[in-house]
Design a protein around this motif. Structure first.
Motif, short mmCIF file in Angstrom:
data_model
loop_
_atom_site.label_atom_id
_atom_site.label_comp_id
_atom_site.label_asym_id
_atom_site.label_seq_id
_atom_site.Cartn_x
_atom_site.Cartn_y
_atom_site.Cartn_z
N ALA A 101 0.84 -1.19 0.00
CA ALA A 101 0.00 0.00 0.00
C ALA A 101 0.88 1.25 0.00
N PHE A 102 0.27 2.35 -0.44
CA PHE A 102 0.87 3.68 -0.33
C PHE A 102 0.03 4.51 0.65
N ARG A 103 0.69 5.40 1.36
CA ARG A 103 -0.03 6.36 2.18
C ARG A 103 0.85 7.59 2.36
N GLY A 104 0.27 8.66 2.84
CA GLY A 104 1.04 9.87 3.06
C GLY A 104 0.14 11.07 3.29
N ARG A 105 0.70 12.24 3.09
CA ARG A 105 -0.04 13.48 3.25
C ARG A 105 0.17 14.36 2.02
N VAL A 106 -0.85 15.15 1.71
CA VAL A 106 -0.78 16.11 0.62
C VAL A 106 -0.58 17.50 1.21
N HIS A 107 0.39 18.22 0.67
CA HIS A 107 0.67 19.58 1.12
C HIS A 107 0.53 20.54 -0.06
N ARG A 108 0.07 21.75 0.21
CA ARG A 108 0.00 22.79 -0.81
C ARG A 108 0.19 24.14 -0.13
N SER A 109 0.71 25.09 -0.90
CA SER A 109 1.04 26.40 -0.33
C SER A 109 0.09 27.50 -0.78
N ASP A 110 -0.96 27.16 -1.56
CA ASP A 110 -1.85 28.20 -2.08
C ASP A 110 -3.07 28.43 -1.20
N GLY A 111 -3.16 27.73 -0.07
CA GLY A 111 -4.24 27.96 0.87
C GLY A 111 -5.54 27.25 0.55
N LEU A 112 -5.63 26.52 -0.57
CA LEU A 112 -6.87 25.84 -0.95
C LEU A 112 -6.92 24.44 -0.35
N ASP A 113 -6.85 24.37 0.95
CA ASP A 113 -6.77 23.07 1.62
C ASP A 113 -8.08 22.28 1.55
N ASP A 114 -9.20 22.93 1.20
CA ASP A 114 -10.47 22.22 1.11
C ASP A 114 -10.79 21.75 -0.30
N GLU A 115 -9.86 21.94 -1.24
CA GLU A 115 -10.08 21.50 -2.62
C GLU A 115 -9.78 20.00 -2.74
N PRO A 116 -10.66 19.21 -3.40
CA PRO A 116 -10.40 17.78 -3.57
C PRO A 116 -9.06 17.52 -4.28
N VAL A 117 -8.42 16.43 -3.88
CA VAL A 117 -7.14 16.04 -4.47
C VAL A 117 -7.28 14.60 -4.98
#
Length: 217
Positions: A101-117
């Motif tokens: 399996a793969f797992r982890g966290r998604v990070h972004r710097s544009d502040g749109l943390d509620d946008e689906p990934v």
């Protein structure tokens, strides 16, 4: 209708979406078909007509190539829950493999943390017959893809962003990673502009870049 020549229309459309009109339309048809398979009781043959195919065989072939399982099996897997949908196995050549399996966290710097990934595990080109594994998260943070067969895989993530430009998305493309039986590989994904990301497969990355628009409701 757009008052453009076919050539000019195709060029502009590809600049805006990353795909030529015919392939974009095919992707939209597959997405509509998946929703109908999941949320209606219509027959597969009827759904193929509803999404624009004149041949059930052509619809089944393209759906299987895109999703990894035939339409009927996709519907049956859906009845087993989201994990089964994300698994999307359905190929006999998966049987001899042990899974990790793969797992982890998604990070972004544009502040749109509620946008689906959207995160996908994709096999190398030499093993293109093995379907990808994927998951969708409703916001930045933890993600998890289970039932990944033993072997080499790449990871790709894509999400929307605000602002102008031809490609209003953020992406990440990393790998290769080797999945051993029973292993769990942790990978943190940092979403950034496509121009700052080195993709491993331009064609698949282009299709992946269209996912946010195709899945938007």
């Amino acid at each position: 209708m757009a008052r453009l020549s076919c050539f000019h229309m195709s060029r502009i459309f590809r600049q805006e979406t990353g795909l030529p009109p015919t392939r974009f339309l095919s992707a939209v048809r597959q997405e509509v078909a998946k929703r109908k398979l999941l949320y209606t009781s219509d027959r597969v043959a009827d759904i193929s007509v509803q999404v624009g195919y004149s041949s059930l065989g052509s619809f089944t072939t393209r759906f299987t190539r895109s999703v990894g399982v035939p339409p009927g099996r996709f519907r049956r897997l859906a009845q087993l829950g989201q994990t089964a949908i994300d698994f999307t196995a359905g190929k006999k050549d998966d049987a001899p493999f042990a899974y990790g399996a793969f797992r982890g966290r998604v990070h972004r710097s544009d502040g749109l943390d509620d946008e689906p990934v959207f995160v996908a595990a994709i096999p190398p080109l030499a093993r293109h017959e093995r379907p990808a594994r994927c998951c969708r998260t409703e916001h930045s943070g933890d993600w998890n893809i289970e039932y990944v067969p033993e072997g080499t895989w790449y990871l790709q993530a894509v999400s929307r962003r605000t602002g102008g430009g031809k490609r209003p998305i953020v992406v990440e493309s990393v790998g290769p990673f080797y999945i051993a039986p029973g292993s769990v590989i942790t990978v943190d994904l940092v979403l950034k502009c496509p121009s700052q990301t080195r993709v491993f497969d331009a064609e698949r990355a282009t299709i992946g870049a269209a996912l946010p628009e195709l899945f938007a409701s």
